[in-house]
Design a protein around this motif. Sequence first.
Motif, mmCIF file in Angstrom:
data_model
loop_
_atom_site.group_PDB
_atom_site.id
_atom_site.type_symbol
_atom_site.label_atom_id
_atom_site.label_comp_id
_atom_site.label_asym_id
_atom_site.label_seq_id
_atom_site.Cartn_x
_atom_site.Cartn_y
_atom_site.Cartn_z
ATOM 1 N N UNK A 1 -39.628 -21.720 -48.350
ATOM 2 C CA UNK A 1 -41.080 -21.576 -48.240
ATOM 3 C C UNK A 1 -41.462 -20.178 -48.679
ATOM 4 N N UNK A 2 -42.686 -20.039 -49.141
ATOM 5 C CA UNK A 2 -43.233 -18.702 -49.348
ATOM 6 C C UNK A 2 -43.978 -18.318 -48.084
ATOM 7 N N UNK A 3 -43.953 -17.034 -47.761
ATOM 8 C CA UNK A 3 -44.522 -16.567 -46.496
ATOM 9 C C UNK A 3 -45.408 -15.356 -46.707
ATOM 10 N N UNK A 4 -46.309 -15.152 -45.787
ATOM 11 C CA UNK A 4 -47.112 -13.928 -45.721
ATOM 12 C C UNK A 4 -46.567 -13.111 -44.557
ATOM 13 N N UNK A 5 -46.263 -11.830 -44.809
ATOM 14 C CA UNK A 5 -45.673 -10.944 -43.807
ATOM 15 C C UNK A 5 -46.690 -9.866 -43.424
ATOM 16 N N UNK A 6 -47.238 -9.952 -42.222
ATOM 17 C CA UNK A 6 -48.223 -8.975 -41.746
ATOM 18 C C UNK A 6 -47.466 -7.781 -41.149
ATOM 19 N N UNK A 7 -47.205 -6.778 -41.990
ATOM 20 C CA UNK A 7 -46.262 -5.739 -41.562
ATOM 21 C C UNK A 7 -46.706 -4.310 -41.838
ATOM 22 N N UNK A 8 -47.932 -4.105 -42.341
ATOM 23 C CA UNK A 8 -48.363 -2.747 -42.716
ATOM 24 C C UNK A 8 -49.543 -2.281 -41.881
ATOM 25 N N UNK A 9 -49.856 -0.983 -42.014
ATOM 26 C CA UNK A 9 -50.954 -0.384 -41.272
ATOM 27 C C UNK A 9 -52.101 -0.046 -42.214
ATOM 28 N N UNK A 10 -53.321 -0.303 -41.787
ATOM 29 C CA UNK A 10 -54.500 -0.045 -42.606
ATOM 30 C C UNK A 10 -54.629 1.423 -43.033
ATOM 31 N N UNK A 11 -54.365 2.414 -42.165
ATOM 32 C CA UNK A 11 -54.473 3.810 -42.622
ATOM 33 C C UNK A 11 -53.546 4.127 -43.792
ATOM 34 N N UNK A 12 -52.373 3.505 -43.840
ATOM 35 C CA UNK A 12 -51.466 3.739 -44.963
ATOM 36 C C UNK A 12 -51.981 3.072 -46.234
ATOM 37 N N UNK A 13 -52.581 1.888 -46.108
ATOM 38 C CA UNK A 13 -53.159 1.228 -47.281
ATOM 39 C C UNK A 13 -54.227 2.121 -47.896
ATOM 40 N N UNK A 14 -55.134 2.656 -47.069
ATOM 41 C CA UNK A 14 -56.204 3.517 -47.566
ATOM 42 C C UNK A 14 -55.653 4.823 -48.127
ATOM 43 N N UNK A 15 -54.673 5.390 -47.474
ATOM 44 C CA UNK A 15 -54.099 6.657 -47.928
ATOM 45 C C UNK A 15 -53.416 6.503 -49.281
#
Length: 559
Positions: free
Chosen positions: A401-415
């Motif tokens: 199966x393909x999966x979605x992994x919720x593993x990151x932090x929003x402040x790092x995405x923006x940074x």
Amino acid sequence: MKCHILLAAVVGLVLGGAARGAEYDLIVRHGKIIDGTGNAWFYGDVGVNVGKIAAIGDLKDSTSKEVIDATGMIVAPGFIDVHTHADTDLYTQPTADNFIRDGVTSIITGNCGYGPLHVGEYFDHLRKHGTAVNVGCLIGHNTVLRAVKGDRAGDLTDEQMAKAKGLIQAAMEEGAVGFSTGLIYRPGTYSKTEEIIELAKVSAERGGIYTSHMRSESMEIMAAIDEALRVGREAGCRVEISHFKLSADAAKKIGGSDTTLGKVMAARAAGEEVWLDQYPYTASSTSISTMLPDDFLAVGEKEAIKKIAADPKIEDVIVEQMRQQYEVQRGRKHLGYVVIASCEKHPEYNGRNLIEVAQMMKLAKAGKQPELLGDGAEKLPEVNVADQCRAAVEIWRDGGASCVFHSMLEPDVANIMRNPLVSIASDSGVRQFGVGVPHPRGYGTNTRVLGVYVREQHVITLEEAIRKMTSQPALAFRLKDRGSIRVGNWADMTVFDAATVKDMATFEKPHQYPVGIEEVLVNGRVEFAKGEMTKVLAGVPLLGPGYKNQSASAAVDQK
């Protein structure tokens, strides 16, 4: 007076010096032009002839066969997505609706070490049958390895190395833009750095870029960045680190994305040409097989499945190894961050996380209906991390199966997004509308940046966002005459409403197209207008610098 005359002459050169009373195939009128370079917007018209931008400026005295009224709209270069998995999706879905509707006019396929082996045949198919987007292609490490040694561990023999180099050389001469690796995927994960360097040299000698889904984006990310940079230095090529991100557990360990970005910026300061790309989400997406131990899969997936079938106790060993990795080493109390996106054998798992899937499996084994899950009809069975690991193994064993992994932090995405080296890229294939519960990045990557990170959160400016979607990826991948609104460039353009543009796709309901994209032009032809795809299929192959006959290709590929 002389200064004013000189200034007017310079502006005329920059904007194209439109001839009074000229006639064009198409004119985009009255828009706020953001040219893709990072410059602020300016008012103007864009005239198009024979697929190229012929004039920029005041064209009120000019005529055209077709007019697009962009009053109140932004006129930007078509967005360039350098990390896609469209590949042969384009054979069955050539209109690439999810890309075009997100403002994308050019894509790069063959990422993460996969993609077409015979790039020339791939391009020939696209030429013959058509595609809505322009398409560049990387030659994939895993694709090459499978062709010469299969899906197994082990160093290449001298004979296999020679064959692999020959395949990469052929791909570069057929128009590939570079060489890609996916070092968490088999069989590339088993390759030593030195072997990768030798293969990357073949691409580098023909002007190709090295792109990499690194060995780790989590606990070992610093070593993974070092490896990517080493390949670039020793192979003599520029580097693109794909979907640059950082897991939450790794962020806690190393001090966040400032640390990873600092390593890249230090390499730049030392003279290495390295670029990054990113999708604007806190979740990734890939195969469930990546959760299993690499050493177990070293013989190949089919053989590994046979091993479990021959001795069921092996599954217990695998589950315990996974539990040690996730519960003990990473400190995870559950695997609810893993959500099934698409499971062919068990569509009932789609949209469920591994806690829920493990509960469904327990209910089924007890002879009860899995549909009871979540409806409050009865108390659900308790499941621990080992149960959730076992659920992952059973799904993998039953077709994957393909999966979605919720593993990151929003402040790092923006940074990460603020960093000037970062381009915007979806990491998506062509989406089949309504099928599965895929990552929403396939529908709204660029519009999410424009709506959320520009308009709502002010993480970056509108001009900077467009630069990250256009001229910067064009520069990194050496895409000639694309990525900016400039006279002589191909007329790839996206017209959108900056006040309303927004992604609509969510993790729960991903099959939703964005709003605010009004018109999309590919090579001067309208692919999307008034909410509808035109299906003109104006896209062309984007040939890399190593193509063996660039001049002869111009008439065929540059309409």
